[in-house]
Write a protein that holds these residues in place. Structure first.
Motif, PDB file in Angstrom:
ATOM      1  N   PHE A 193       0.827  -1.205   0.000  1.00  8.74           N
ATOM      2  CA  PHE A 193       0.000   0.000   0.000  1.00  8.74           C
ATOM      3  C   PHE A 193       0.862   1.256   0.000  1.00  8.74           C
ATOM      4  CE2 PHE A 193      -2.438   3.400   2.005  1.00  8.74           C
ATOM      5  CZ  PHE A 193      -3.600   3.365   1.250  1.00  8.74           C
ATOM      6  N   MET A 194       1.859   1.292   0.881  1.00  6.99           N
ATOM      7  CA  MET A 194       2.679   2.499   1.001  1.00  6.99           C
ATOM      8  C   MET A 194       3.582   2.698  -0.209  1.00  6.99           C
ATOM      9  SD  MET A 194       1.662   3.948   3.726  1.00  6.99           S
ATOM     10  CE  MET A 194       2.893   5.257   3.733  1.00  6.99           C
ATOM     11  N   HIS A 195       4.117   1.613  -0.790  1.00  6.53           N
ATOM     12  CA  HIS A 195       5.103   1.749  -1.849  1.00  6.53           C
ATOM     13  C   HIS A 195       4.514   1.687  -3.253  1.00  6.53           C
ATOM     14  CE1 HIS A 195       8.111   1.827   1.146  1.00  6.53           C
ATOM     15  NE2 HIS A 195       8.016   0.550   1.475  1.00  6.53           N
ATOM     16  N   ALA A 196       3.284   1.207  -3.380  1.00  7.62           N
ATOM     17  CA  ALA A 196       2.670   1.120  -4.707  1.00  7.62           C
ATOM     18  C   ALA A 196       1.479   2.057  -4.856  1.00  7.62           C
ATOM     19  CB  ALA A 196       2.239  -0.323  -4.998  1.00  7.62           C
ATOM     20  N   VAL A 197       0.580   2.051  -3.880  1.00  8.64           N
ATOM     21  CA  VAL A 197      -0.661   2.820  -4.014  1.00  8.64           C
ATOM     22  C   VAL A 197      -0.452   4.297  -3.684  1.00  8.64           C
ATOM     23  CG1 VAL A 197      -3.055   3.026  -3.262  1.00  8.64           C
ATOM     24  CG2 VAL A 197      -2.020   0.756  -3.500  1.00  8.64           C
ATOM     25  N   VAL A 198       0.229   4.585  -2.582  1.00 11.77           N
ATOM     26  CA  VAL A 198       0.380   5.980  -2.153  1.00 11.77           C
ATOM     27  C   VAL A 198       1.101   6.841  -3.192  1.00 11.77           C
ATOM     28  CG1 VAL A 198       1.362   7.511  -0.392  1.00 11.77           C
ATOM     29  CG2 VAL A 198       0.148   5.427   0.293  1.00 11.77           C
ATOM     30  N   PRO A 199       2.181   6.362  -3.845  1.00 18.09           N
ATOM     31  CA  PRO A 199       2.786   7.195  -4.890  1.00 18.09           C
ATOM     32  C   PRO A 199       1.821   7.569  -6.002  1.00 18.09           C
ATOM     33  CG  PRO A 199       4.299   5.456  -4.268  1.00 18.09           C
ATOM     34  CD  PRO A 199       2.999   5.146  -3.589  1.00 18.09           C
ATOM     35  N   VAL A 200       0.952   6.640  -6.386  1.00 17.35           N
ATOM     36  CA  VAL A 200      -0.017   6.938  -7.451  1.00 17.35           C
ATOM     37  C   VAL A 200      -1.054   7.936  -6.966  1.00 17.35           C
ATOM     38  CG1 VAL A 200      -1.730   5.949  -9.021  1.00 17.35           C
ATOM     39  CG2 VAL A 200       0.365   4.683  -8.516  1.00 17.35           C
ATOM     40  N   ILE A 201      -1.501   7.794  -5.719  1.00 21.08           N
ATOM     41  CA  ILE A 201      -2.420   8.789  -5.147  1.00 21.08           C
ATOM     42  C   ILE A 201      -1.771  10.167  -5.190  1.00 21.08           C
ATOM     43  CG2 ILE A 201      -3.600   9.557  -3.052  1.00 21.08           C
ATOM     44  CD1 ILE A 201      -3.949   6.644  -2.268  1.00 21.08           C
ATOM     45  N   ARG A 202      -0.491  10.228  -4.862  1.00 20.87           N
ATOM     46  CA  ARG A 202       0.223  11.517  -4.861  1.00 20.87           C
ATOM     47  C   ARG A 202       0.269  12.115  -6.276  1.00 20.87           C
ATOM     48  NH1 ARG A 202       4.343   9.903  -2.307  1.00 20.87           N
ATOM     49  NH2 ARG A 202       3.693  10.601  -0.241  1.00 20.87           N
ATOM     50  N   TRP A 203       0.542  11.293  -7.286  1.00 21.57           N
ATOM     51  CA  TRP A 203       0.564  11.786  -8.666  1.00 21.57           C
ATOM     52  C   TRP A 203      -0.802  12.348  -9.063  1.00 21.57           C
ATOM     53  CZ3 TRP A 203       3.093   6.654 -10.694  1.00 21.57           C
ATOM     54  CH2 TRP A 203       4.442   6.630 -10.322  1.00 21.57           C
ATOM     55  N   ILE A 204      -1.850  11.632  -8.705  1.00 21.93           N
ATOM     56  CA  ILE A 204      -3.199  12.077  -9.060  1.00 21.93           C
ATOM     57  C   ILE A 204      -3.544  13.374  -8.335  1.00 21.93           C
ATOM     58  CG2 ILE A 204      -5.657  11.502  -8.870  1.00 21.93           C
ATOM     59  CD1 ILE A 204      -4.850   8.557  -9.301  1.00 21.93           C
TER      60      ILE A 204
END
Length: 328
Positions: A193-204
């Protein structure tokens, strides 16, 4: 007791509504919802318990989208299937079970089932028969209908490289270009979650807010040790830097000699390097704020941090330097 691994980011999705769509046999009280509420403390998290009958679930989700107008929708497994079909919103589909009826039959998800997480209605069990499987098949066959270029730019697909339940990466990527693998299985854990999902949330979130973060270029050779393993604290540094900066990873060129570099980044950096890798033999021409490189680049268009020098001998020195800058 708070989980020390899952960090809080008060500025991420600040003031926005985020909707989560859970997987088969789960609820809006899942571990992923807890992570979302911890990581995004200033976002409003909407996480409904889905009805068992898929048409009812679709109607509920459609009504919620119309009412809440979420800035972002995340769905896992079966919820990823539903999320793909919620047109007109920024979305992340995580291990989407796009052929849910087949998945149910292959993995024993028929007969009497027990909900994995508590539900608000207190119901603990449900029954899956052939008629219900048929309903799920009919709903899953609505995937990819009516998508256009705008939709393709708003939907991300994240697929665990150790997912032993569903494998729809090929199907998904035929329709959506923003698809990649992460290190993990079918169920989200803290690490994935922290290393895959959160970076994408940040980009969005950055795109929605038209936020321009300072740019850091990292020469890939600075990340490796003499045995081509991650250099001490290099992965920690990347995790910290992407919280405040737009980070790109630089290889010399895209030729066969650097094919291994791309694979190395996929293995050791994973999602943060996806679509953030640059092939550039002339690093002095990179336009940005900072360049971390082992090579003396001469006059550069970014502030050069010469890795291995007396000032920046280790990645701990790099971390300390940027901690003092505070995101500037």
């Amino acid at each position: 007791m708070e989980n020390p691994y899952v960090k809080r980011f008060p500025d991420l999705m600040n003031g926005k509504t985020v909707m989560y769509v859970h997987g088969f046999g789960s609820s809006g009280q899942s571990g992923t919802v807890s992570r979302l509420r911890t990581v995004l403390p200033n976002a409003r998290i909407v996480a409904p318990d889905l009805p068992i009958h898929p048409a009812e679930a679709q109607a509920l989700l459609s009504d919620l989208c119309a009412k809440e107008q979420p800035s972002l929708i995340l769905g896992t497994s079966m919820g990823g299937m539903y999320t793909e079909q919620l047109r007109g919103f920024d979305r992340i589909c995580i291990n989407p079970a796009l052929c849910i009826a087949d998945t149910m039959q292959q993995h024993g998800m028929t007969g009497t089932q027990t909900f994995q997480n508590p539900r608000k209605d207190g119901v603990q069990q449900f029954y899956v028969d052939k008629a219900l499987v048929k309903e799920y098949r009919q709903v899953s066959e609505q995937r990819f209908q009516g998508i256009d270029d705008e939709e393709r730019s708003r939907v991300y697909g994240l697929f665990g490289d150790n997912d032993d339940v569903v494998d729809t990466f090929g199907m998904f990527s035929e329709h959506y270009p923003l698809a990649t693998h992460f290190h993990g299985g079918h169920r989200m854990d803290d690490h994935s979650f922290m290393h895959a999902v959160v970076p994408v949330i940040r980009w969005i979130d950055d795109q929605q807010s038209q936020r321009q973060r300072p740019i850091i270029y990292i020469g890939v050779e600075t990340l490796t040790d003499a045995y081509d393993k991650p250099a001490s604290n290099s992965q920690k540094a990347v995790r910290l830097l992407i919280e405040n900066y737009q980070v790109f990873f630089v290889c010399e060129d895209e030729g066969p000699a650097n094919k291994g570099r791309k694979q190395w980044l996929e293995e050791h950096i994973s999602v943060p390097a996806w679509r953030h890798t640059i092939y550039m033999p002339r690093r002095d021409l990179l336009y940005g704020d900072y360049l971390i490189s082992r090579k003396k680049e001469g006059d550069t268009m970014a502030t050069l941090l010469e890795f291995g020098s007396d000032t920046f001998k280790t990645w701990e020195d790099i971390i300390e330097y940027f901690s003092r800058l505070g995101g500037q």
